[in-house]
Write a protein that holds these residues in place. Structure first.
Motif, mmCIF file in Angstrom:
data_model
loop_
_atom_site.group_PDB
_atom_site.id
_atom_site.type_symbol
_atom_site.label_atom_id
_atom_site.label_comp_id
_atom_site.label_asym_id
_atom_site.label_seq_id
_atom_site.Cartn_x
_atom_site.Cartn_y
_atom_site.Cartn_z
ATOM 1 N N LEU A 120 -4.199 2.095 8.468
ATOM 2 C CA LEU A 120 -5.272 1.313 7.850
ATOM 3 C C LEU A 120 -4.698 0.155 7.036
ATOM 4 C CD1 LEU A 120 -7.600 4.237 6.685
ATOM 5 C CD2 LEU A 120 -8.124 2.534 8.453
ATOM 6 N N ALA A 121 -3.603 0.397 6.342
ATOM 7 C CA ALA A 121 -2.976 -0.673 5.555
ATOM 8 C C ALA A 121 -2.382 -1.738 6.453
ATOM 9 C CB ALA A 121 -1.899 -0.084 4.642
ATOM 10 N N LEU A 122 -1.670 -1.325 7.476
ATOM 11 C CA LEU A 122 -0.999 -2.280 8.366
ATOM 12 C C LEU A 122 -1.988 -3.131 9.154
ATOM 13 C CD1 LEU A 122 1.879 0.056 9.576
ATOM 14 C CD2 LEU A 122 2.131 -1.985 8.143
ATOM 15 N N GLN A 141 -1.041 -14.992 7.291
ATOM 16 C CA GLN A 141 -0.990 -15.402 5.883
ATOM 17 C C GLN A 141 -0.666 -14.253 4.931
ATOM 18 O OE1 GLN A 141 -5.037 -17.119 6.589
ATOM 19 N NE2 GLN A 141 -4.297 -18.732 5.203
ATOM 20 N N THR A 142 -0.880 -13.027 5.367
ATOM 21 C CA THR A 142 -0.687 -11.857 4.506
ATOM 22 C C THR A 142 0.358 -10.923 5.105
ATOM 23 O OG1 THR A 142 -3.009 -11.932 3.789
ATOM 24 C CG2 THR A 142 -1.799 -9.883 3.389
ATOM 25 N N ARG A 143 1.428 -10.703 4.370
ATOM 26 C CA ARG A 143 2.408 -9.704 4.803
ATOM 27 C C ARG A 143 2.035 -8.366 4.170
ATOM 28 N NH1 ARG A 143 6.388 -9.049 0.760
ATOM 29 N NH2 ARG A 143 6.118 -10.567 -0.935
ATOM 30 N N VAL A 144 2.264 -7.295 4.901
ATOM 31 C CA VAL A 144 1.913 -5.951 4.439
ATOM 32 C C VAL A 144 3.183 -5.124 4.291
ATOM 33 C CG1 VAL A 144 0.655 -3.821 4.960
ATOM 34 C CG2 VAL A 144 -0.358 -6.038 5.537
ATOM 35 N N CYS A 145 3.311 -4.464 3.159
ATOM 36 C CA CYS A 145 4.405 -3.521 2.911
ATOM 37 C C CYS A 145 3.812 -2.149 2.619
ATOM 38 C CB CYS A 145 5.249 -3.956 1.717
ATOM 39 S SG CYS A 145 6.069 -5.554 1.900
ATOM 40 N N VAL A 146 4.305 -1.137 3.298
ATOM 41 C CA VAL A 146 3.893 0.248 3.076
ATOM 42 C C VAL A 146 5.072 0.994 2.467
ATOM 43 C CG1 VAL A 146 3.294 2.412 4.217
ATOM 44 C CG2 VAL A 146 2.150 0.293 4.885
ATOM 45 N N ILE A 147 4.834 1.724 1.371
ATOM 46 C CA ILE A 147 5.922 2.422 0.683
ATOM 47 C C ILE A 147 5.733 3.939 0.795
ATOM 48 C CG2 ILE A 147 6.688 0.644 -0.897
ATOM 49 C CD1 ILE A 147 4.734 1.635 -2.955
ATOM 50 N N SER A 203 0.830 -1.199 0.000
ATOM 51 C CA SER A 203 0.000 0.000 0.000
ATOM 52 C C SER A 203 0.869 1.256 0.000
ATOM 53 C CB SER A 203 -0.918 0.011 1.227
ATOM 54 O OG SER A 203 -1.892 1.038 1.122
ATOM 55 N N GLY A 204 0.402 2.259 -0.714
ATOM 56 C CA GLY A 204 1.154 3.490 -0.846
ATOM 57 C C GLY A 204 1.113 4.359 0.391
ATOM 58 N N SER A 205 2.115 5.184 0.519
ATOM 59 C CA SER A 205 2.161 6.295 1.460
ATOM 60 C C SER A 205 3.122 7.299 0.826
ATOM 61 C CB SER A 205 2.623 5.838 2.846
ATOM 62 O OG SER A 205 2.599 6.924 3.768
#
Length: 308
Positions: free
Chosen positions: A148-150, A156-162, A110-112
């Motif tokens: 909200l993204a994190l 099962q799902t890894r989250v990356c914020v950029i 997800s973007g930032s």
């Protein structure tokens, strides 16, 4: 494998689709799905809204780039609300649906933006730096967007914020808005010129997203900026040098404040951001210096190669 991209018709999304379409089945969310499918052609599916996507479990990854352009309009109260809603609503909806999946996607990117860091002067900002700026609009916008993204993170799902810097591209980027004074021989720095400018080439931000999509050990927050931020005055000099134009004018701070209002603070304060976690993970930038990136964006291919 299938990948769902929100904001797929934007600057970054379009470049990303070009990179990924030969390896993945691409679906995008677009307010104009018919036009999007005509634009990208065979092999790209478009949905008009998230409600049309029946199962997120069908997708290996979700890449969330949706959001109204931060610098498209003056920051009126109404525009601030648009900026918030265009980011927060889709991110919250995606996170809730991921959490509700029996077999959720493997990765959610997800973007930032580096606006998260607010006005930090010349302090070097990495992902490890704690930031608390309760009265800063850009920080608050990004902070909630990231939270909200994190919240989608599961076993099962890894989250990356950029946290993306200013994207440089040949067309359609903020760079084109900077060029007219230089082309007239009237180029120069903004305000004092001492504030840092953190940037990234369009090809590299697409490569960053691809890297995070495909590296299962990557999760959490990543700065998506080139490793060499530089004072705005030096960046401005680089533009003039690449274009072979003079560089002697200066845009005073008061003029920017009058023209852009609150948004001018992003340009006058800047951030000195480095991609510490990306480099630790082994990512290598194609465009590490601003001058190389500007040559690629501003000069014809033959001229750029001769001068590189």
């Amino acid at each position: 494998m299938k990948v769902l991209i929100t904001g797929g018709t934007g600057l970054i999304g379009s470049e990303l689709i070009t990179r990924l379409r030969d390896k993945y089945e691409i679906s995008i969310l677009s307010r104009q799905p018919k036009e999007a499918m005509e634009r990208f052609g065979d092999g790209v599916q478009a949905f008009g809204s998230l409600d049309e996507v029946e199962q997120l479990s069908d997708f290996h990854g979700i890449i969330n780039l949706q959001g109204e352009g931060i610098a498209d309009k003056r920051w009126t109260a109404k525009q601030k609300q648009r900026l918030q809603e265009s980011r927060w609503q889709v991110t919250e909806a995606l996170s809730k649906r991921i959490q509700a999946c029996d077999q959720p996607p493997k990765v959610f990117i997800s973007g930032s933006a580096i606006g998260y860091y607010g006005a930090q002067g010349d302090k070097l900002m990495t992902e490890a730096k704690a930031v608390d700026l309760p009265d800063d609009f850009a920080h608050n916008l990004c902070q909630k967007w990231e939270a909200l993204a994190l919240s989608a993170q599961t076993e099962q799902t890894r989250v990356c914020v950029i946290r993306t810097g200013v994207v440089l591209a040949g067309e359609g980027s903020a760079l084109q808005k900077m060029l007219p004074p230089y082309l007239l021989g009237l180029g120069g720095p903004l305000g004092s010129g001492k504030q840092y400018f953190s940037w990234i080439h369009l090809q590299d931000i697409a490569r960053v997203i691809e890297f995070l999509l495909e590296n299962g050990d990557c999760q959490g927050v990543y700065n998506a900026t080139a490793p060499q931020p530089l004072p705005q005055e030096e960046f401005s000099e680089s533009i003039a040098r690449v274009l072979r134009k003079s560089h002697f004018m200066r845009v005073p701070a008061w003029a920017l404040k009058l023209l852009l209002g609150e948004m001018s603070q992003m340009l006058l304060t800047g951030q000195r951001v480095t991609p510490a976690r990306l480099q630790e993970a082994g990512f290598e930038f194609k465009f590490g210096s601003a001058e190389a990136a500007l040559r690629d964006c501003l000069l014809p291919a033959s001229s750029s190669s001769q001068n590189s």
